[in-house]
Motif scaffolding. Structure first.
Motif, PDB file in Angstrom:
ATOM      1  N   GLY A  28     -13.205   5.991  -8.241  1.00  0.00           N
ATOM      2  CA  GLY A  28     -12.492   4.854  -7.671  1.00  0.00           C
ATOM      3  C   GLY A  28     -11.690   4.064  -8.661  1.00  0.00           C
ATOM      4  O   GLY A  28     -11.368   2.906  -8.416  1.00  0.00           O
ATOM      5  N   GLN A  29     -11.340   4.659  -9.807  1.00  0.00           N
ATOM      6  CA  GLN A  29     -10.609   3.943 -10.838  1.00  0.00           C
ATOM      7  C   GLN A  29      -9.175   4.464 -10.935  1.00  0.00           C
ATOM      8  O   GLN A  29      -8.935   5.668 -10.866  1.00  0.00           O
ATOM      9  CB  GLN A  29     -11.280   4.108 -12.202  1.00  0.00           C
ATOM     10  N   ASP A  30      -8.265   3.543 -11.119  1.00  0.00           N
ATOM     11  CA  ASP A  30      -6.869   3.887 -11.366  1.00  0.00           C
ATOM     12  C   ASP A  30      -6.573   3.611 -12.830  1.00  0.00           C
ATOM     13  O   ASP A  30      -6.627   2.469 -13.283  1.00  0.00           O
ATOM     14  CB  ASP A  30      -5.943   3.059 -10.464  1.00  0.00           C
ATOM     15  N   MET A  31      -6.263   4.658 -13.588  1.00  0.00           N
ATOM     16  CA  MET A  31      -6.037   4.498 -15.025  1.00  0.00           C
ATOM     17  C   MET A  31      -4.902   3.530 -15.331  1.00  0.00           C
ATOM     18  O   MET A  31      -4.915   2.850 -16.358  1.00  0.00           O
ATOM     19  CB  MET A  31      -5.720   5.859 -15.658  1.00  0.00           C
ATOM     20  N   ASP A  32      -3.909   3.460 -14.450  1.00  0.00           N
ATOM     21  CA  ASP A  32      -2.761   2.594 -14.707  1.00  0.00           C
ATOM     22  C   ASP A  32      -3.118   1.119 -14.676  1.00  0.00           C
ATOM     23  O   ASP A  32      -2.387   0.289 -15.226  1.00  0.00           O
ATOM     24  CB  ASP A  32      -1.660   2.863 -13.671  1.00  0.00           C
ATOM     25  N   PHE A  33      -4.235   0.772 -14.030  1.00  0.00           N
ATOM     26  CA  PHE A  33      -4.586  -0.645 -13.874  1.00  0.00           C
ATOM     27  C   PHE A  33      -6.022  -0.932 -14.293  1.00  0.00           C
ATOM     28  O   PHE A  33      -6.589  -1.936 -13.900  1.00  0.00           O
ATOM     29  CB  PHE A  33      -4.396  -1.078 -12.415  1.00  0.00           C
TER      30      PHE A  33
ATOM     31  N   GLY B   8       3.712   5.888  -5.851  1.00  0.00           N
ATOM     32  CA  GLY B   8       3.802   5.924  -7.303  1.00  0.00           C
ATOM     33  C   GLY B   8       4.331   4.659  -7.933  1.00  0.00           C
ATOM     34  O   GLY B   8       4.589   4.639  -9.140  1.00  0.00           O
ATOM     35  N   GLY B   9       4.499   3.607  -7.144  1.00  0.00           N
ATOM     36  CA  GLY B   9       5.006   2.364  -7.692  1.00  0.00           C
ATOM     37  C   GLY B   9       3.983   1.677  -8.586  1.00  0.00           C
ATOM     38  O   GLY B   9       2.777   1.919  -8.488  1.00  0.00           O
ATOM     39  N   SER B  10       4.485   0.815  -9.459  1.00  0.00           N
ATOM     40  CA  SER B  10       3.603   0.063 -10.356  1.00  0.00           C
ATOM     41  C   SER B  10       3.028  -1.116  -9.593  1.00  0.00           C
ATOM     42  O   SER B  10       3.471  -2.260  -9.730  1.00  0.00           O
ATOM     43  CB  SER B  10       4.384  -0.397 -11.597  1.00  0.00           C
ATOM     44  N   VAL B  11       2.043  -0.826  -8.781  1.00  0.00           N
ATOM     45  CA  VAL B  11       1.460  -1.813  -7.879  1.00  0.00           C
ATOM     46  C   VAL B  11      -0.046  -1.850  -8.123  1.00  0.00           C
ATOM     47  O   VAL B  11      -0.695  -0.810  -8.146  1.00  0.00           O
ATOM     48  CB  VAL B  11       1.739  -1.453  -6.409  1.00  0.00           C
ATOM     49  N   SER B  12      -0.582  -3.036  -8.296  1.00  0.00           N
ATOM     50  CA  SER B  12      -2.025  -3.214  -8.457  1.00  0.00           C
ATOM     51  C   SER B  12      -2.654  -3.441  -7.091  1.00  0.00           C
ATOM     52  O   SER B  12      -2.345  -4.424  -6.404  1.00  0.00           O
ATOM     53  CB  SER B  12      -2.309  -4.408  -9.366  1.00  0.00           C
TER      54      SER B  12
ATOM     55  N   LEU C 105       0.830  -1.205   0.000  1.00  0.00           N
ATOM     56  CA  LEU C 105       0.000   0.000   0.000  1.00  0.00           C
ATOM     57  C   LEU C 105       0.864   1.255   0.000  1.00  0.00           C
ATOM     58  O   LEU C 105       0.555   2.236  -0.685  1.00  0.00           O
ATOM     59  CB  LEU C 105      -0.921   0.001   1.227  1.00  0.00           C
ATOM     60  N   ARG C 106       1.955   1.225   0.753  1.00  0.00           N
ATOM     61  CA  ARG C 106       2.866   2.367   0.765  1.00  0.00           C
ATOM     62  C   ARG C 106       3.532   2.542  -0.599  1.00  0.00           C
ATOM     63  O   ARG C 106       3.679   3.667  -1.089  1.00  0.00           O
ATOM     64  CB  ARG C 106       3.921   2.181   1.857  1.00  0.00           C
TER      65      ARG C 106
ATOM     66  N   ARG D 245       8.976  -4.003   5.349  1.00  0.00           N
ATOM     67  CA  ARG D 245      10.106  -3.414   4.646  1.00  0.00           C
ATOM     68  C   ARG D 245       9.934  -3.631   3.149  1.00  0.00           C
ATOM     69  O   ARG D 245       9.153  -4.467   2.709  1.00  0.00           O
ATOM     70  CB  ARG D 245      11.418  -4.021   5.124  1.00  0.00           C
ATOM     71  N   ASP D 246      10.657  -2.884   2.381  1.00  0.00           N
ATOM     72  CA  ASP D 246      10.498  -2.905   0.930  1.00  0.00           C
ATOM     73  C   ASP D 246      10.994  -4.227   0.353  1.00  0.00           C
ATOM     74  O   ASP D 246      11.808  -4.913   0.929  1.00  0.00           O
ATOM     75  CB  ASP D 246      11.288  -1.748   0.319  1.00  0.00           C
ATOM     76  N   ARG D 247      10.469  -4.549  -0.829  1.00  0.00           N
ATOM     77  CA  ARG D 247      10.887  -5.754  -1.526  1.00  0.00           C
ATOM     78  C   ARG D 247      10.580  -5.561  -2.995  1.00  0.00           C
ATOM     79  O   ARG D 247       9.951  -4.607  -3.397  1.00  0.00           O
ATOM     80  CB  ARG D 247      10.153  -6.964  -0.997  1.00  0.00           C
ATOM     81  N   ASN D 248      11.054  -6.486  -3.805  1.00  0.00           N
ATOM     82  CA  ASN D 248      10.845  -6.407  -5.235  1.00  0.00           C
ATOM     83  C   ASN D 248       9.623  -7.222  -5.630  1.00  0.00           C
ATOM     84  O   ASN D 248       9.385  -8.305  -5.123  1.00  0.00           O
ATOM     85  CB  ASN D 248      12.066  -6.935  -6.003  1.00  0.00           C
ATOM     86  N   GLY D 249       8.875  -6.674  -6.577  1.00  0.00           N
ATOM     87  CA  GLY D 249       7.732  -7.404  -7.086  1.00  0.00           C
ATOM     88  C   GLY D 249       6.510  -7.234  -6.227  1.00  0.00           C
ATOM     89  O   GLY D 249       6.580  -6.815  -5.082  1.00  0.00           O
ATOM     90  N   SER D 250       5.336  -7.526  -6.792  1.00  0.00           N
ATOM     91  CA  SER D 250       4.098  -7.364  -6.056  1.00  0.00           C
ATOM     92  C   SER D 250       3.516  -8.689  -5.586  1.00  0.00           C
ATOM     93  O   SER D 250       2.504  -8.715  -4.933  1.00  0.00           O
ATOM     94  CB  SER D 250       3.074  -6.646  -6.943  1.00  0.00           C
ATOM     95  N   LYS D 251       4.108  -9.793  -5.943  1.00  0.00           N
ATOM     96  CA  LYS D 251       3.657 -11.115  -5.495  1.00  0.00           C
ATOM     97  C   LYS D 251       4.461 -11.559  -4.286  1.00  0.00           C
ATOM     98  O   LYS D 251       5.667 -11.368  -4.216  1.00  0.00           O
ATOM     99  CB  LYS D 251       3.830 -12.140  -6.614  1.00  0.00           C
ATOM    100  N   TRP D 252       3.773 -12.189  -3.336  1.00  0.00           N
ATOM    101  CA  TRP D 252       4.487 -12.697  -2.173  1.00  0.00           C
ATOM    102  C   TRP D 252       5.058 -14.074  -2.471  1.00  0.00           C
ATOM    103  O   TRP D 252       4.501 -14.858  -3.235  1.00  0.00           O
ATOM    104  CB  TRP D 252       3.542 -12.801  -0.986  1.00  0.00           C
ATOM    105  N   ASN D 253       6.143 -14.384  -1.829  1.00  0.00           N
ATOM    106  CA  ASN D 253       6.727 -15.722  -1.916  1.00  0.00           C
ATOM    107  C   ASN D 253       5.937 -16.635  -0.996  1.00  0.00           C
ATOM    108  O   ASN D 253       5.979 -16.504   0.223  1.00  0.00           O
ATOM    109  CB  ASN D 253       8.200 -15.650  -1.495  1.00  0.00           C
TER     110      ASN D 253
END
Length: 586
Positions: free
Chosen positions: A487-492, A158-162, A152-153, A542-550
């Motif tokens: 409630g729409q995000d144009m990026d997604f 501005g991250g590319s996060v859905s 969420l942060r 803490r920060d990490r790469n990618g939007s999917k969890w391991n």
């Protein structure tokens, strides 16, 4: 040679001089000897050397910008004053647009600090409360919530996060853990739990809570990010639009209105207001073309800010997450028998769990006290004591006067008594040639309207490239703001049209999804047959790469019930279930 002038000739000369005086003009003989002391004094006060300034008026054939009448300006002085007129113009534009730049810069910083601090405070308060109450049980498994709030942060920044994907992943992780918790007599492999999460949408183990949370959190975060980005874009556009240069035709007009009176020995005479307006409209023709898109942008900012203080409230959304998660877990617990039966039918019968060693009540958390939320008196404030309502109110007050700024800029500059004469002095102002009324009409706004501008020659066939780019930037950010209002995000939008942040929720009512309207709103009070259990504010990771969890998270393929039960769900479940679960651990 007889140099005497005949009587009729003398009479004619007297009549000509008298007529010239009555018409406000000067005879060449009188003008040639007139002192230039006033002009020299003003020129000196502006920081220029008077070494090239005539002591008395001279013939003006050398002038290129001012009327070639008798003058107090040399060629060098005219060139110097032309450069000065350009500097005066650019300063006037900068000074009169400063409130725009200051507003966008300061408002963006305050909103950005507020939203980030709001999220940080939520993480801090939940971590403190959960750690204090449940100790190791929470800290060992806090990453589940930390991952959610980390994403969420990242989204807000501005991250590319859905958002739809983030929330979907969170519920998938949570359903696996809660399912294991309510079935401690079994052990589940990763593949089995994967099957559980895949069927979660059909089973709806958390009831309607995931949808409600998605609606509330998505809309709030989308609006918050759109507003923050919109304010930053407004700041950048003002910066670019006011960093202009005056072309030669504009400089000619500026010089003729502001400093040609000085060259004529009339430094105190101001240009007629209509003359000033024509010059400014010619010099600012491209900026005026921003007006339509600028007004749309300001309106969209205003409307999004209203949404943020209403149904898209970021403060309420942040506070509601832990409440909604608690609701979801209680729903799954209360319906665990029927949910487990359906899972066993679809995914197969799991293996029984091996015998477990007993755990002490202290270790299991059975003697821990339930959570509570902050009361209104205790609740900390954020961003130097401000709140969202105050920030939005202040922003709306500053946005209102911004509409029509670019077309009104010529009027704003010419209304300054230092720049032009007052409208009540139309007969004794500088009209471009001498002191008197300015007769031409004031031209319209924008590039095309300058085709008949009598003061500044403008090539209407060559629009300014930078201005066209700014218009496109305004359209893009306005479109994003307008989508955020629904409630729409144009990026997604493509990936979330059916199930994500906006597309499928247009007509959805969500007022009752707010914490203040729900049955579990803070202070969190549950029905009388269940003791109070007050969830705290959500954590961050803490920060990490990618939007999917391991999904493995560094663990083995098989999760035993003993390992899964060391989870911090005690804070979110009714006390009787906590005691029951603690007993099963032994």
């Amino acid at each position: 040679m007889d140099t005497r002038v005949s009587f009729p000739s003398r009479r004619l000369l007297v009549l000509l001089c008298t007529a010239a005086a009555l018409l406000g003009t000067r005879s060449p003989l009188a003008a040639a000897g007139r002192s230039c002391s006033d002009t020299r004094q003003v020129y000196l006060e502006k920081g220029y050397s008077t070494s090239t300034a005539p002591l008395t008026q001279i013939s003006g054939e050398h002038l290129r910008l001012c009327p070639q009448d008798y003058t107090c300006c040399s060629s060098q002085m005219e060139e110097t004053l032309a450069q000065q007129s350009e500097r005066d113009f650019l300063k006037a534009v900068s000074d009169n647009s400063q409130f725009l730049l200051t507003t966008f810069t300061q408002r963006h910083r305050r909103f950005d600090e507020f939203f980030k601090e709001l999220i940080d405070l939520s993480e801090k308060s939940m971590n403190q409360m959960f750690t204090k109450t449940y100790g190791l049980l929470f800290t060992q498994n806090a990453h589940v919530f930390q991952e959610l709030f980390l994403e969420l942060r990242r989204y807000y920044s501005g991250g590319s996060v859905s958002l739809a994907e983030v929330l979907s992943d969170f519920w998938s992780r949570l359903v696996e853990r809660v399912f294991s918790l309510v079935n401690p007599q079994y052990q589940f492999s990763e593949d089995y739990l994967e099957c559980v999460s895949k069927h979660a949408e059909q089973l709806q183990p958390f009831g309607d809570v995931p949808r409600k949370l998605r609606v509330q959190v998505s809309r709030a975060f989308i609006a918050a990010r759109a507003l923050s980005q919109g304010l930053a874009t407004g700041r950048d556009i003002v910066n670019k639009a006011t960093k202009l240069t005056a072309d030669s035709e504009c400089v000619r007009g500026l010089m003729r209105q502001w400093y040609c009176p000085l060259c004529r020995g009339m430094p105190s005479v101001r240009p007629c207001r209509s003359l000033c307006l024509n010059v400014m409209k010619g010099c600012l023709a491209n900026q005026a073309d921003l007006d339509t898109e600028w007004n749309n942008f300001i309106d969209a900012l205003y409307q999004v800010s209203e949404k943020l203080e209403g149904p898209f409230n970021m403060e309420l959304a942040a506070d509601s997450i832990s409440v909604k998660v608690s609701e979801a877990i209680m729903h799954m617990q209360e319906n665990s028998v029927s949910i487990s039966s359906k899972v066993f039918q679809g995914c197969g019968n799991p293996r029984p769990a091996p015998a477990r060693s007993k755990r002490s009540p202290k270790e299991s958390g059975g003697n821990r006290r339930p959570f509570r939320t902050y009361t209104p008196e205790e609740k900390p404030t954020t961003a130097a004591g401000t709140n969202l309502d105050r920030l939005v109110t202040e922003l709306k007050e500053r946005l209102r006067p911004m509409r029509g700024f670019w077309v009104s800029l010529p009027h704003t500059i010419c209304n300054d008594e230092k720049m032009a004469a007052d409208v009540t002095n139309e007969d004794r102002c500088w009209n471009g040639q001498t002191r008197g009324r300015y007769l031409p009409d004031v031209t319209g706004d924008g590039l095309v309207s300058q085709i008949n501008n009598p003061e500044v020659e403008v090539d209407i066939a060559r629009p300014d490239v930078r201005t066209r780019q700014l218009i496109m930037e305004l359209r893009v950010v306005t479109n994003k703001l307008r989508h955020a209002m629904s409630g729409q995000d144009m990026d997604f939008m493509d990936s979330e049209e059916g199930s994500g942040s906006g597309g499928g929720d247009h007509g959805e009512r969500y007022n009752h999804d707010w914490p203040g309207y729900g049955p579990y709103s803070p202070p969190y009070t549950k029905p009388s047959n269940n003791p109070a259990s007050n969830p705290a504010k959500p954590p961050r990771g803490r920060d990490r790469n990618g939007s999917k969890w391991n999904r493995n998270n560094g663990q083995g393929r098989v999760r035993s019930a003993a390992g899964l039960l060391s989870f911090s769900l005690f804070s979110l479940l009714p006390l009787p279930f906590v005691v029951t679960a603690a007993t099963m651990w032994r």
